[in-house]
Design an enzyme around this catalytic site. Sequence first.
Site, PDB file in Angstrom:
ATOM      1  N   HIS A 263      -9.157 -14.645   1.032  1.00 63.26           N
ATOM      2  CA  HIS A 263      -8.966 -14.623  -0.431  1.00 63.26           C
ATOM      3  C   HIS A 263      -9.345 -15.910  -1.174  1.00 63.26           C
ATOM      4  CE1 HIS A 263      -5.272 -16.414   1.001  1.00 63.26           C
ATOM      5  NE2 HIS A 263      -4.665 -15.275   1.250  1.00 63.26           N
TER       6      HIS A 263
ATOM      7  N   HIS B 144      -8.107  -7.588   5.794  1.00 62.16           N
ATOM      8  CA  HIS B 144      -6.878  -8.255   5.340  1.00 62.16           C
ATOM      9  C   HIS B 144      -5.874  -7.259   4.765  1.00 62.16           C
ATOM     10  CE1 HIS B 144      -5.330 -12.209   3.378  1.00 62.16           C
ATOM     11  NE2 HIS B 144      -4.320 -11.389   3.657  1.00 62.16           N
TER      12      HIS B 144
ATOM     13  N   ASN C 231       2.351 -11.715   9.453  1.00 65.36           N
ATOM     14  CA  ASN C 231       3.615 -12.129   8.805  1.00 65.36           C
ATOM     15  C   ASN C 231       4.542 -10.938   8.634  1.00 65.36           C
ATOM     16  OD1 ASN C 231       1.821 -11.168   6.811  1.00 65.36           O
ATOM     17  ND2 ASN C 231       2.894 -12.228   5.173  1.00 65.36           N
TER      18      ASN C 231
ATOM     19  N   PHE D 125       0.813  -4.432   6.486  1.00 65.47           N
ATOM     20  CA  PHE D 125       1.465  -3.120   6.501  1.00 65.47           C
ATOM     21  C   PHE D 125       2.972  -3.215   6.783  1.00 65.47           C
ATOM     22  CE2 PHE D 125      -2.692  -0.559   7.411  1.00 65.47           C
ATOM     23  CZ  PHE D 125      -3.009  -0.614   6.072  1.00 65.47           C
ATOM     24  N   ARG D 126       3.493  -4.449   6.904  1.00 68.25           N
ATOM     25  CA  ARG D 126       4.961  -4.651   6.983  1.00 68.25           C
ATOM     26  C   ARG D 126       5.611  -3.881   8.128  1.00 68.25           C
ATOM     27  NH1 ARG D 126       3.681  -8.419   3.490  1.00 68.25           N
ATOM     28  NH2 ARG D 126       3.780  -7.911   1.311  1.00 68.25           N
TER      29      ARG D 126
ATOM     30  N   HIS E  46       4.503  -4.753  -2.093  1.00 71.59           N
ATOM     31  CA  HIS E  46       5.911  -5.066  -2.323  1.00 71.59           C
ATOM     32  C   HIS E  46       6.570  -3.915  -3.069  1.00 71.59           C
ATOM     33  CE1 HIS E  46       5.752  -9.188  -0.885  1.00 71.59           C
ATOM     34  NE2 HIS E  46       4.575  -9.293  -1.460  1.00 71.59           N
TER      35      HIS E  46
ATOM     36  N   ASP F  13      -6.484  -7.794   0.854  1.00 70.93           N
ATOM     37  CA  ASP F  13      -5.178  -8.470   0.875  1.00 70.93           C
ATOM     38  C   ASP F  13      -4.085  -7.513   0.383  1.00 70.93           C
ATOM     39  OD1 ASP F  13      -3.183 -10.258   1.302  1.00 70.93           O
ATOM     40  OD2 ASP F  13      -3.765 -11.671  -0.258  1.00 70.93           O
TER      41      ASP F  13
HETATM   42  O1  DOR Z   1      -0.048 -12.539  -2.371  1.00 69.64           O
HETATM   43  C1  DOR Z   1       0.090 -12.569  -1.150  1.00 69.64           C
HETATM   44  N1  DOR Z   1       0.951 -11.744  -0.504  1.00 69.64           N
HETATM   45  N2  DOR Z   1      -0.619 -13.465  -0.447  1.00 69.64           N
HETATM   46  C2  DOR Z   1      -0.395 -13.651   0.860  1.00 69.64           C
HETATM   47  O2  DOR Z   1      -1.067 -14.475   1.426  1.00 69.64           O
HETATM   48  C3  DOR Z   1       0.658 -12.912   1.574  1.00 69.64           C
HETATM   49  C4  DOR Z   1       0.945 -11.649   0.907  1.00 69.64           C
HETATM   50  C5  DOR Z   1       2.184 -10.962   1.412  1.00 69.64           C
HETATM   51  O3  DOR Z   1       2.382 -10.885   2.642  1.00 69.64           O
HETATM   52  O4  DOR Z   1       2.935 -10.405   0.601  1.00 69.64           O
HETATM   53 ZN    ZN Z   2      -2.580 -11.746   2.797  1.00 74.06          ZN
END
Ligand code: DOR
Ligand code: ZN
Length: 425
Positions: free
Chosen positions: A214, A48, A83, A51-52, A284, A280
């Site tokens: 998670h 999980h 995502n 890496f954006r 950010h 996870d």
């Molecule tokens: O805290 C989280 N951030 N949970 C997620 O499911 C997505 C993730 C994110 O992509 O920043």
């Molecule tokens: Zn996630």
Amino acid sequence: MLLAGRLQPAEIAIDGEGRIASVRRTQTGAPRHDVGDAVILPAATDLHVHFRDPGAEGAAESIATGTISAALGGVGLVAEMPNTVPPVTSVELLEEKARRVAGRAAVDVALNALPRPATIPPLASRAGGFKIFLSPSPPIDTVPSLDELPSLLAQLAPAGLPVTVHAEDPQRFRTEIVPQDPPGWGRVRPPESERQAIERLGEAPPGLRLHVAHVTTRDAVVWLGARGISCEVVPHHLLLSDRSGPDARWKVNPPLRSETDRAALWGAFVRGEAPIVASDHAPHPPSAKEGDFAQAPSGMPGVETMLPLLLEKVRAGELPLAVLVAAACDRPARWLGQPVGRIAPGHRANLVVVDFRSRRPLAARELSTACGWTAFEGWTAIRPVEHWRDGVPIVEGGSYVGRPSGRVVRPEFAPGATPLVEAGT
Ligand code: DOR
Ligand code: ZN
């Protein structure tokens, strides 16, 4: 090294393809590499990471930076979440992402796709797995309802690929609450919203390779285990509670829980009840985490610190090494059908060397993740000294020395292999 659940001295012979040829008390042959009394473990697999890449402007990670961070954290294979910007909903977008791995990734990457009924069949022959978000997760704002879930799962079952679910029911979110801190965020997205979503997974078709991301409560781990559904726990829910930090750096989805819930989850993990641990990793930028708590995005980085934090728990006698290796290395590799995660003949020589005496406080400035911060600042950790990939060092003396040789991998399951990931060791 850890063999048959016990630490014992041994030597690993690696063949010309970078695979483990044999494991014996002593080997002949050259060249030889002696790690002294440090411990050799299989490299971890992290199911999980985010890496954006491709990411929004100002994204704080990429496949290049994130996979180096993984390598330094002892992780040799990651499963990347869909995502990204735009979300991975088509074969074209999946292939665009795959092109970002070749020549740039330090470790191997399995790519998850976002299932949409029309694109499931073409994606099934290319993706490494599917990820279902049951609650919106930027940039994904449209999600299936719990009533639509059984039909979506039925459409996914023939693909035979692993399906991961972010299980929180947005209908149960208390959106009238304006959260100011992590306890407030936990009230907006309470454990009931997670339980509600998870219970609907009991209707999944048999044989589906189903995995819940998670999980935050011990009850959910036990409920899923009893039904043969895989799940992961993540270091921040295992080690942090909603009182661990006051600001949005401690804002994650699902939220950090009470100390009582955290302790129960940790107990379940230590006893081997939770089959898999994953990070996870959600990097950010620091600027996004400053300012208004309610507006800040959820998520914290973790791929580089997961194994080091848990290895320190092993050293402290709080976590059996065999439980950690099963949850971080062996089971996630089997979940992705990859010949890694075990020190056994035929497996790739993806190994890490750990010196349990080299403990140091974590400092964000010494981490490689491009987001530049960690919620575990100052926590004692044991970072791998070496990381070998296919028998070649990519981390030496705690520094990355590799080349971008990471590949996109897809599950390779033996015909008839059981999808069940059994807990316990
Ligand atoms: O805290 C989280 N951030 N949970 C997620 O499911 C997505 C993730 C994110 O992509 O920043
Ligand atoms: Zn996630």
